[in-house]
Design an enzyme around this catalytic site. Structure first.
Site, mmCIF file in Angstrom:
data_model
loop_
_atom_site.group_PDB
_atom_site.id
_atom_site.type_symbol
_atom_site.label_atom_id
_atom_site.label_comp_id
_atom_site.label_asym_id
_atom_site.label_seq_id
_atom_site.Cartn_x
_atom_site.Cartn_y
_atom_site.Cartn_z
ATOM 1 N N GLY A 1 0.819 -1.201 0.000
ATOM 2 C CA GLY A 1 0.000 0.000 0.000
ATOM 3 C C GLY A 1 0.855 1.254 0.000
ATOM 4 O O GLY A 1 2.019 1.238 0.428
ATOM 5 N N GLY B 1 0.761 -5.469 0.542
ATOM 6 C CA GLY B 1 -0.316 -5.532 -0.430
ATOM 7 C C GLY B 1 0.067 -6.204 -1.724
ATOM 8 O O GLY B 1 -0.799 -6.728 -2.433
ATOM 9 N N GLU C 1 4.727 -4.435 7.351
ATOM 10 C CA GLU C 1 3.883 -3.649 8.253
ATOM 11 C C GLU C 1 4.062 -4.035 9.710
ATOM 12 O O GLU C 1 3.736 -3.256 10.613
ATOM 13 C CB GLU C 1 2.408 -3.772 7.850
ATOM 14 C CG GLU C 1 1.870 -5.181 7.823
ATOM 15 C CD GLU C 1 1.956 -5.821 6.451
ATOM 16 O OE1 GLU C 1 1.045 -6.572 6.086
ATOM 17 O OE2 GLU C 1 2.946 -5.568 5.748
ATOM 18 N N ASP D 1 -1.508 -7.989 7.252
ATOM 19 C CA ASP D 1 -2.861 -7.920 6.712
ATOM 20 C C ASP D 1 -2.936 -8.557 5.326
ATOM 21 O O ASP D 1 -2.093 -9.386 4.977
ATOM 22 C CB ASP D 1 -3.352 -6.468 6.696
ATOM 23 C CG ASP D 1 -2.524 -5.584 5.780
ATOM 24 O OD1 ASP D 1 -1.407 -5.990 5.390
ATOM 25 O OD2 ASP D 1 -2.987 -4.488 5.440
#
Length: 207
Positions: A65, A114, A137, A145
């Site tokens: 991201g 991502g 992250e 995630d």
């Protein structure tokens, strides 16, 4: 279509290419919206039998991201935009995992966060041997995630716990062992794979 995501078709093959190489194809809301629109259209298109997902540029498939956009949204108080981006990103990753047609992801270079969400949830996952993969992250206290926790939970031994806690990266050569890819190829082969698919389609059509 947005220039940040380039889509094209050749017969039954639909090709989606992330096109933000100067930012390592970092995902923003505009890119995710375009991916969502095209993937859903092709899912219902009887002419499309294979979807190929790649990232433009020599440096990487997708760095994850767009952290700068995340920071701007959060610090400006625009939390709704941040949540909208995350919701759409997670929805696309899940959609890829249950896509009604074959999806071939070809990940190279930097493939993080991502980027793994897009590449490692596709039904057919190809990665170059020199790729660098991971869930960075975790370094800022954010739980892995985009389905990363799910993938890490299925990794053999305690490798999943290690990468989730340390945010360490691993190579594309290790990705099949860890459950993040199905096949490793060299970068030169990856660069010509789309041309081979195109040639196959042209030859098959003539025959």
């Amino acid at each position: 279509m947005s220039e940040l995501v380039v889509s094209r078709t050749l017969g039954p093959i639909g090709h989606l290419e992330l096109n933000r190489p100067e930012k390592l194809n970092a995902l923003n809301l505009e890119m995710l919206s375009e991916l969502d629109v095209v993937l859903r259209r092709w899912a219902d298109d009887p002419q499309i039998q294979l979807v190929v997902l790649t990232g433009r540029g020599e440096r990487g498939f997708c760095a994850g991201g767009d952290i700068a956009a995340f920071h701007q949204a959060v610090t400006s108080g625009d939390h709704s935009a941040f949540l909208q981006l995350l919701e759409l990103e997670f929805r696309i990753d899940h959609f890829l995992s249950v896509y009604p047609k074959p999806v071939l992801s070809i990940a190279h270079g930097i493939t993080m966060g991502g980027g793994i969400g897009l590449a490692s949830h596709a039904p057919v996952r190809v990665v170059t041997s020199d790729a660098r993969m991971g869930m960075p992250e975790a370094r800022i206290g954010y739980t892995p995630d985009v389905g990363g926790s799910h993938l890490l939970a299925m990794a053999p031994g305690h490798f999943g716990e290690y990468f989730a806690m340390t945010a360490a990266s691993f190579t594309g050569a290790d990705a099949p062992f860890l459950g993040f890819a199905d096949l490793v190829i060299d970068p030169q082969t990856a660069a010509g794979l789309l041309d081979e698919l195109d040639d196959w389609w042209v030859w098959n059509r003539r025959s």
